[in-house]
Design an enzyme around this catalytic site. Sequence first.
Site, PDB file in Angstrom:
ATOM      1  N   VAL A  56       0.694  -1.180   0.236  1.00  0.00           N
ATOM      2  CA  VAL A  56       0.391   0.142  -0.166  1.00  0.00           C
ATOM      3  C   VAL A  56       0.927   1.634   0.233  1.00  0.00           C
ATOM      4  O   VAL A  56       0.599   2.315   0.012  1.00  0.00           O
ATOM      5  CB  VAL A  56      -0.605   0.029   1.298  1.00  0.00           C
ATOM      6  N   ARG A  69       4.447   3.061  -2.531  1.00  0.00           N
ATOM      7  CA  ARG A  69       4.058   2.851  -3.511  1.00  0.00           C
ATOM      8  C   ARG A  69       4.477   2.571  -5.212  1.00  0.00           C
ATOM      9  O   ARG A  69       5.349   0.988  -3.958  1.00  0.00           O
ATOM     10  CB  ARG A  69       5.632   4.178  -3.510  1.00  0.00           C
ATOM     11  N   GLU A 106       0.016   3.342 -12.760  1.00  0.00           N
ATOM     12  CA  GLU A 106      -0.878   3.363 -12.601  1.00  0.00           C
ATOM     13  C   GLU A 106      -1.766   3.805 -14.079  1.00  0.00           C
ATOM     14  O   GLU A 106      -0.896   4.898 -13.638  1.00  0.00           O
ATOM     15  CB  GLU A 106      -1.190   3.838 -11.110  1.00  0.00           C
ATOM     16  N   HIS A 118      -6.307   1.423  -6.145  1.00  0.00           N
ATOM     17  CA  HIS A 118      -5.766   2.705  -5.428  1.00  0.00           C
ATOM     18  C   HIS A 118      -6.611   2.723  -4.380  1.00  0.00           C
ATOM     19  O   HIS A 118      -6.118   3.979  -4.534  1.00  0.00           O
ATOM     20  CB  HIS A 118      -4.469   3.522  -6.175  1.00  0.00           C
ATOM     21  N   ALA A 173      -7.336   4.539   0.775  1.00  0.00           N
ATOM     22  CA  ALA A 173      -8.026   5.167   1.606  1.00  0.00           C
ATOM     23  C   ALA A 173      -9.618   6.363   1.186  1.00  0.00           C
ATOM     24  O   ALA A 173      -9.576   7.487   1.192  1.00  0.00           O
ATOM     25  CB  ALA A 173      -7.058   6.519   1.662  1.00  0.00           C
TER      26      ALA A 173
END
Length: 384
Positions: free
Chosen positions: A295, A297, A326, A345, A348
Site C-alpha cells: 500500500v 508506492r 498506474e 489504489h 484511503a
Amino acid sequence: MPPRQRLATPTVLLVAGAACWLSAALAQAPAAPARAAQTSGAPAPDAELIESLGLRTAPHPVRERPGWHPPHLILVSNRLEKLLPQLARAAPGAKLVALARATPQEIAAADATIGVCSPEVLRAAQHLQWIQWTAAGVEPCVQQPLLRARAPLVTNLQRTMGPSMAEHVLALMLALSRHLEYFMAEQQRGHWTNGDEPELVDLEGRTVLVAGLGGIGTEVARRAHALGMRVVATRASGHEGPDFVSYVGLPDELPKLSRDADFVVNCLPLTPETTGIFNRQFFAGMKKSAFFISVGRGRSTVTADLTAALTDGTIAGAGLDVVDPEPLPPESPLWHAPHLIITPHVSAHTPIAQEARESILVENLRRYVAGEPMLSVVDIEKGY
C-alpha cells in the site's frame, strides 16, 4: 498445498466474516487514534484530532520563514472545488482560484497552491512560497528539479489516511490467508469443496514485517498486534518504536527481517533508495509460504519480478493496492498472476479518511495565513 484455480479475471472480494472477531480483538488493543466524526463537510480540527493522528508540528512559526507573507492568491486543484467555501473562510484575505479557471496572470501571481505542483505552474508562478500537497506521497512534486532549486515550503497529508489504509491491509491479509479468492471462484461454479481446498492460515502467532513504520505502517502494526501477531518493522529514523512492535530495524535490515516474516507489508515512501527495492532478489529471500502486501508506492516494487515470484511459487500470494504503472494496462501479465488480489489504489477512499484530509487542508491554510507553526512539513531532500 493443493493447487488452486487461477482466475481469468479480477475478482471482487468482500471480507465480512471476520468482522465480529476483529472488533473483539481490537477492543483489547492499545488505544488507537481517534478518527474524525462521520458528518457532512470537513470538521474543524482541534488539538485532540491533530494529536490523535500523530501529526508533526513545525518547531517554529511559518512567519519566521524568509519570504513569508499572508497569501494574496492561492491556486487550488480542480478536484477541491467543492472545498473552496471552507478554504475561503480559512483565508479571508486571499483570492482562491481553481486551476481550471485561473488566467495566466493569476497563475503567475500565485504565492501558494493547494494540490497543484505541475511543471507548468512551477515555471509560471515565480513567487510561489508554499505548496500544500493533497496526499502523503509527495514524489510527483518534490522530485521536480525546479521545485528542488527554489525550495518552497511543502506540506502534505501524512497520517490522515493511515487508519483507513491499515484496515485495507488487514482485509487483504485475511482474504489471502483464508484463500477467499479460491472460495469465491468455487462459489461461482456452484461447487461445495470437500477436503480439497487449500490450507487456511491463522493470523494469530504469525510474524508481520512492516516496511516503513510511519503513519500508515504504525496503524498496520497496531491492528496486527491486536490480532495476536508478532510485529517487526523498519524505519529510516532509528530503532525506536511503539511497544506493540517487537523490533524496529533500519532500512538495510529489511532483507534479513523478511526471511522470517509470514507477511511483508510495504508502507514505504518513494525515494531513490526505495525505488525497485522489492525485486527478484527480495522475493527469493522470503518464505515460500509468505504473502506480500503493498500500500506504499507502486514503483517500489518491480512488477515483472513480482509477477514471476507469484507465477513460479516463490511466494504464496500478494495483495496490492498500488502497482507500477498506474493504471495497470489490461495487457499486463500481473492481472493473471495466481494468488493475487489487486485493488485500484482505493485503500484511503473512505468518508472518514476524506474528512480527515479536508480538515487538515483547511487547518494548514488557516495556520499559513496566520503565520503559525505548520503541520506535516516535508523534507524535500528526504522526499517525505
